[in-house]
Scaffold this motif. Structure first.
Motif, PDB file in Angstrom:
ATOM      1  N   TYR A  88      -9.335  -0.390   1.950  1.00  0.00           N
ATOM      2  CA  TYR A  88      -7.933  -0.457   1.544  1.00  0.00           C
ATOM      3  C   TYR A  88      -7.588   0.713   0.623  1.00  0.00           C
ATOM      4  O   TYR A  88      -6.555   1.373   0.795  1.00  0.00           O
ATOM      5  CB  TYR A  88      -7.655  -1.780   0.822  1.00  0.00           C
ATOM      6  N   MET A  91      -7.450   4.046   2.533  1.00  0.00           N
ATOM      7  CA  MET A  91      -6.246   4.116   3.367  1.00  0.00           C
ATOM      8  C   MET A  91      -4.996   4.300   2.505  1.00  0.00           C
ATOM      9  O   MET A  91      -4.089   5.054   2.842  1.00  0.00           O
ATOM     10  CB  MET A  91      -6.107   2.836   4.197  1.00  0.00           C
ATOM     11  N   HIS A  92      -4.980   3.594   1.376  1.00  0.00           N
ATOM     12  CA  HIS A  92      -3.831   3.676   0.480  1.00  0.00           C
ATOM     13  C   HIS A  92      -3.668   5.100  -0.069  1.00  0.00           C
ATOM     14  O   HIS A  92      -2.546   5.615  -0.169  1.00  0.00           O
ATOM     15  CB  HIS A  92      -4.035   2.701  -0.677  1.00  0.00           C
ATOM     16  N   LEU A  95      -2.485   7.504   2.894  1.00  0.00           N
ATOM     17  CA  LEU A  95      -1.128   7.361   3.461  1.00  0.00           C
ATOM     18  C   LEU A  95      -0.057   7.788   2.474  1.00  0.00           C
ATOM     19  O   LEU A  95      -0.181   7.627   1.298  1.00  0.00           O
ATOM     20  CB  LEU A  95      -0.911   5.900   3.885  1.00  0.00           C
TER      21      LEU A  95
ATOM     22  N   LEU B  36      -3.660  -4.748   4.795  1.00  0.00           N
ATOM     23  CA  LEU B  36      -3.355  -3.314   4.706  1.00  0.00           C
ATOM     24  C   LEU B  36      -2.248  -2.947   5.689  1.00  0.00           C
ATOM     25  O   LEU B  36      -1.289  -2.243   5.349  1.00  0.00           O
ATOM     26  CB  LEU B  36      -4.621  -2.505   4.992  1.00  0.00           C
ATOM     27  N   ASN B  37      -2.383  -3.449   6.911  1.00  0.00           N
ATOM     28  CA  ASN B  37      -1.382  -3.195   7.949  1.00  0.00           C
ATOM     29  C   ASN B  37      -0.006  -3.675   7.491  1.00  0.00           C
ATOM     30  O   ASN B  37       1.005  -2.972   7.658  1.00  0.00           O
ATOM     31  CB  ASN B  37      -1.803  -3.918   9.231  1.00  0.00           C
ATOM     32  N   VAL B  40       1.419  -1.441   4.600  1.00  0.00           N
ATOM     33  CA  VAL B  40       1.848  -0.123   5.086  1.00  0.00           C
ATOM     34  C   VAL B  40       3.193  -0.230   5.807  1.00  0.00           C
ATOM     35  O   VAL B  40       4.062   0.627   5.668  1.00  0.00           O
ATOM     36  CB  VAL B  40       0.770   0.474   6.017  1.00  0.00           C
ATOM     37  N   ASN B  41       3.376  -1.316   6.557  1.00  0.00           N
ATOM     38  CA  ASN B  41       4.540  -1.412   7.458  1.00  0.00           C
ATOM     39  C   ASN B  41       5.707  -2.242   6.943  1.00  0.00           C
ATOM     40  O   ASN B  41       6.764  -2.283   7.567  1.00  0.00           O
ATOM     41  CB  ASN B  41       4.097  -1.993   8.809  1.00  0.00           C
ATOM     42  N   ARG B  44       9.022  -0.449   6.640  1.00  0.00           N
ATOM     43  CA  ARG B  44       9.341   0.514   7.690  1.00  0.00           C
ATOM     44  C   ARG B  44      10.237  -0.051   8.784  1.00  0.00           C
ATOM     45  O   ARG B  44      10.427   0.587   9.816  1.00  0.00           O
ATOM     46  CB  ARG B  44       8.044   1.048   8.306  1.00  0.00           C
ATOM     47  N   SER B 129       3.946  -7.074  11.689  1.00  0.00           N
ATOM     48  CA  SER B 129       2.796  -7.145  10.786  1.00  0.00           C
ATOM     49  C   SER B 129       2.802  -8.446   9.983  1.00  0.00           C
ATOM     50  O   SER B 129       1.747  -9.019   9.706  1.00  0.00           O
ATOM     51  CB  SER B 129       2.771  -5.929   9.842  1.00  0.00           C
TER      52      SER B 129
END
Lengths: 95, 195
Positions: A88, A91-92, A95, B36-37, B40-41, B44, B129
């Motif tokens: 996590y 990725m954080h 991004l 996490l998915n 992130v989304n 969006r 998500s």
């Protein structure tokens, strides 16, 4: 460990923990509803994460008996959690 | 009392219990990826409602209370099973199952409300998500309900001398893990909605 008696928590302690877990959830709800905290993310995020972490540790430690079971189980769970947190974080940052 | 077969293992831990912990460790990756998915989304979505428009924290807090109480019922069911108290074992197992069904009812109500508010599975990436994450958790609750129901039914079929302590402990570990995941989801998905 099958067949062995562990020094698990007592029924009274389970009920006390149930009360504490409900109380913490109520506090979380109250923090969410509070305009003071809602407008101040720097206070709200660590507070809610801290409260959530307390609940997490209580359920894992006592209800899942990690506190009483062989440490290899806690290490295995910690490895899974740690690796998920690492992915996590990477990725954080990416991004 | 049915005699439970005790297997001697290298680790000193019953293989069924050890296997459940391996599964739980691997499930951390699954839910870690889904969380996490979602994070992130979640912002969006270009069309349709956003989380802040449709989340009902009061309802979600109630469902959180419900799942926490079902975890208490789970430890009490295991304690009764270990004490060979058949009435309490069956009673508390029934309470866990009811807690799970009520939680699924809350989730159905929430999803139904969201769909009517215009957030479908494919409306936007936030919806996709969100449904994937909470739906996956709901599926785990459903599996837990089926598992415990099968143990309760077996208890009535096998009679009042059947006390499956290890099996119930393994099922309990699964149930508590589902509860622990919800503790995280409640904070990260619902309470952090304004962040």
């Amino acid at each position: 460990m099958a067949g062995k008696n562990h020094a698990h928590a007592t029924v009274g302690l389970y009920w006390k923990f149930a009360g504490i877990l409900c109380f913490i959830t109520f506090i979380e709800w109250a923090v969410f509803k509070s305009d003071t905290f809602r407008s101040n993310a720097k206070m709200m995020v660590p507070l809610l994460l801290g409260l959530s972490a307390i609940k997490f540790v209580m359920v894992c430690g006592w209800y899942m008996h990690l506190r009483y079971d062989p440490s290899v189980l806690a290490k295995m769970f910690g490895f899974g959690l740690g690796l998920a947190a690492l992915v996590y974080t990477i990725m954080h940052l990416a991004l | 009392m049915s005699a439970e077969v005790v297997h001697h293992t290298v680790t000193g831990i019953d293989n069924r219990k050890f296997g459940m912990w391996v599964l739980i460790a691997s499930e951390c990756f699954l839910f870690g990826g889904l969380i996490l998915n979602y994070l992130v989304n979640r912002d969006r979505g270009l069309v349709g409602p956003k989380a802040v428009d449709i989340f009902n924290i009061d309802i979600t807090t109630l469902s959180t209370f419900d799942l926490l109480m079902s975890s208490v019922a789970m430890v009490l069911a295991l304690h009764a099973c270990q004490q060979h108290d058949i009435k309490k074992f069956r009673f508390w197992t029934t309470m866990v199952i009811l807690g799970g069904i009520i939680f699924l009812g809350f989730q159905y109500f929430e999803f139904h409300h969201f769909v009517h508010a215009g957030l479908g599975l494919s409306t936007n990436v936030f919806g996709s998500s969100f449904y994937l994450l909470t739906g996956c958790h709901g599926l785990h609750v459903f599996v837990g309900v089926l598992w415990l129901t099968s143990m309760l039914v077996t208890s009535f079929v096998r009679g009042k001398d059947w006390f499956p302590s290890v099996q119930l402990e393994v099922a309990g570990l699964y149930w508590h893990f589902v509860d622990v995941v919800w503790i995280l989801l409640f904070t990260v998905v619902y309470l952090f909605v304004y962040l």
